[in-house]
Design a protein around this motif. Structure first.
Motif, short mmCIF file in Angstrom:
data_model
loop_
_atom_site.label_atom_id
_atom_site.label_comp_id
_atom_site.label_asym_id
_atom_site.label_seq_id
_atom_site.Cartn_x
_atom_site.Cartn_y
_atom_site.Cartn_z
N MET A 1 -5.95 -4.09 -5.08
CA MET A 1 -4.60 -3.62 -4.83
C MET A 1 -4.45 -2.31 -5.56
N GLU A 2 -4.43 -1.23 -4.78
CA GLU A 2 -4.48 0.11 -5.35
C GLU A 2 -3.76 1.07 -4.42
N ASP A 3 -2.92 1.94 -5.01
CA ASP A 3 -2.17 2.89 -4.19
C ASP A 3 -2.73 4.31 -4.25
N ASN A 4 -3.70 4.58 -5.10
CA ASN A 4 -4.34 5.89 -5.18
C ASN A 4 -5.59 5.86 -4.30
N GLU A 5 -5.58 6.65 -3.23
CA GLU A 5 -6.67 6.58 -2.24
C GLU A 5 -8.04 6.94 -2.85
N ASP A 6 -8.10 7.97 -3.69
CA ASP A 6 -9.36 8.37 -4.29
C ASP A 6 -9.92 7.25 -5.17
N LYS A 7 -9.05 6.68 -6.00
CA LYS A 7 -9.48 5.58 -6.87
C LYS A 7 -9.90 4.38 -6.04
N ALA A 8 -9.14 4.07 -4.98
CA ALA A 8 -9.48 2.94 -4.12
C ALA A 8 -10.85 3.14 -3.46
N THR A 9 -11.12 4.35 -3.01
CA THR A 9 -12.41 4.64 -2.38
C THR A 9 -13.55 4.42 -3.36
N GLN A 10 -13.38 4.88 -4.59
CA GLN A 10 -14.44 4.72 -5.59
C GLN A 10 -14.62 3.26 -5.99
N GLY A 28 0.05 -0.59 -2.61
CA GLY A 28 1.41 -0.74 -3.09
C GLY A 28 1.85 -2.17 -3.33
N LEU A 29 2.92 -2.26 -4.09
CA LEU A 29 3.46 -3.56 -4.50
C LEU A 29 3.97 -4.37 -3.31
N MET A 49 -2.46 -1.66 -12.37
CA MET A 49 -1.30 -2.15 -13.11
C MET A 49 -0.03 -1.39 -12.71
N THR A 50 -0.17 -0.13 -12.31
CA THR A 50 0.96 0.71 -11.95
C THR A 50 0.90 0.98 -10.45
N LEU A 51 1.79 0.34 -9.70
CA LEU A 51 1.78 0.45 -8.25
C LEU A 51 3.08 1.05 -7.73
N HIS A 52 2.99 1.72 -6.59
CA HIS A 52 4.20 2.18 -5.91
C HIS A 52 4.92 0.96 -5.34
N LEU A 58 9.01 7.50 0.19
CA LEU A 58 9.65 7.01 -1.04
C LEU A 58 8.66 6.69 -2.14
N SER A 59 7.37 6.65 -1.82
CA SER A 59 6.39 6.21 -2.81
C SER A 59 6.34 7.11 -4.03
N ALA A 60 6.60 8.39 -3.88
CA ALA A 60 6.52 9.31 -5.02
C ALA A 60 7.59 9.03 -6.06
N ILE A 61 8.70 8.43 -5.67
CA ILE A 61 9.79 8.20 -6.62
C ILE A 61 9.94 6.73 -7.00
N SER A 62 9.07 5.89 -6.52
CA SER A 62 9.28 4.46 -6.75
C SER A 62 8.06 3.78 -7.36
N LYS A 63 7.48 4.40 -8.37
CA LYS A 63 6.31 3.83 -9.03
C LYS A 63 6.75 2.89 -10.15
N GLU A 64 6.17 1.70 -10.20
CA GLU A 64 6.51 0.73 -11.23
C GLU A 64 5.35 0.58 -12.19
N SER A 65 5.60 0.85 -13.47
CA SER A 65 4.56 0.91 -14.49
C SER A 65 3.82 -0.40 -14.68
N LEU A 66 4.50 -1.51 -14.59
CA LEU A 66 3.87 -2.81 -14.83
C LEU A 66 3.95 -3.71 -13.60
N ALA A 67 3.87 -3.12 -12.43
CA ALA A 67 3.95 -3.89 -11.19
C ALA A 67 2.83 -4.91 -11.07
#
Length: 146
Positions: A1-10, A28-29, A49-52, A58-67
């Protein structure tokens, strides 16, 4: 479960190389809840740990640090005993009434709160490959215990 495409690809590349497995990618959450409800028999969840909270504009403004904690709670509540490895790019975690000053304090809290499903944290630094070695080691340890 990952919202950063580069990180998800790796992360997918590590899983393909190590496990010869085709990973599912949940972004995303809000996308996580239907995925968990589907009760797909995953062997492992690699969780940011930190997901949109939302996708799209809306994803740029709705990130939750401990999602990621919400996902761990949902796994527990649903009786889903799937091993979870957290992969994060952050060092400090703050959200409303809860904060963790560093990765070791978060690791300790997650170990205490989610025994049996939580199997550690990998600190991801996309600029180098050291984290991939740590992830491989931790995944091997998870599967060695089963």
């Amino acid at each position: 479960m990952e919202d950063n495409e580069d990180k998800a690809t790796q992360i997918k590349e590590v899983c393909l190389d190590l496990l010869q497995a085709r990973p599912d990618h949940v972004r995303g959450l809000r996308g996580a809840y239907p995925a968990l409800a589907s009760r797909v028999p995953w062997d492992l969840i690699i969780l940011d740990m930190t997901l949109h909270a939302a996708e799209g504009q809306l994803s740029a403004i709705s990130k939750e640090s401990l999602a990621g904690i919400e996902i761990l709670q949902a796994l527990n509540a649903g009786g889903l005993a799937i091993p979870v490895l957290v992969a994060t790019q952050h060092d400090v975690f703050r959200q409303e009434n809860i904060s963790f000053k560093d990765i070791p304090s978060l690791d300790e809290a997650l170990s205490d709160a989610f025994p049996g499903i939580y199997f550690g944290i990998v600190r991801v630094r996309l600029g180098d490959d050291e984290w991939k070695l740590d992830m491989r080691r931790k995944i091997k340890n998870i599967f060695a215990g089963f």
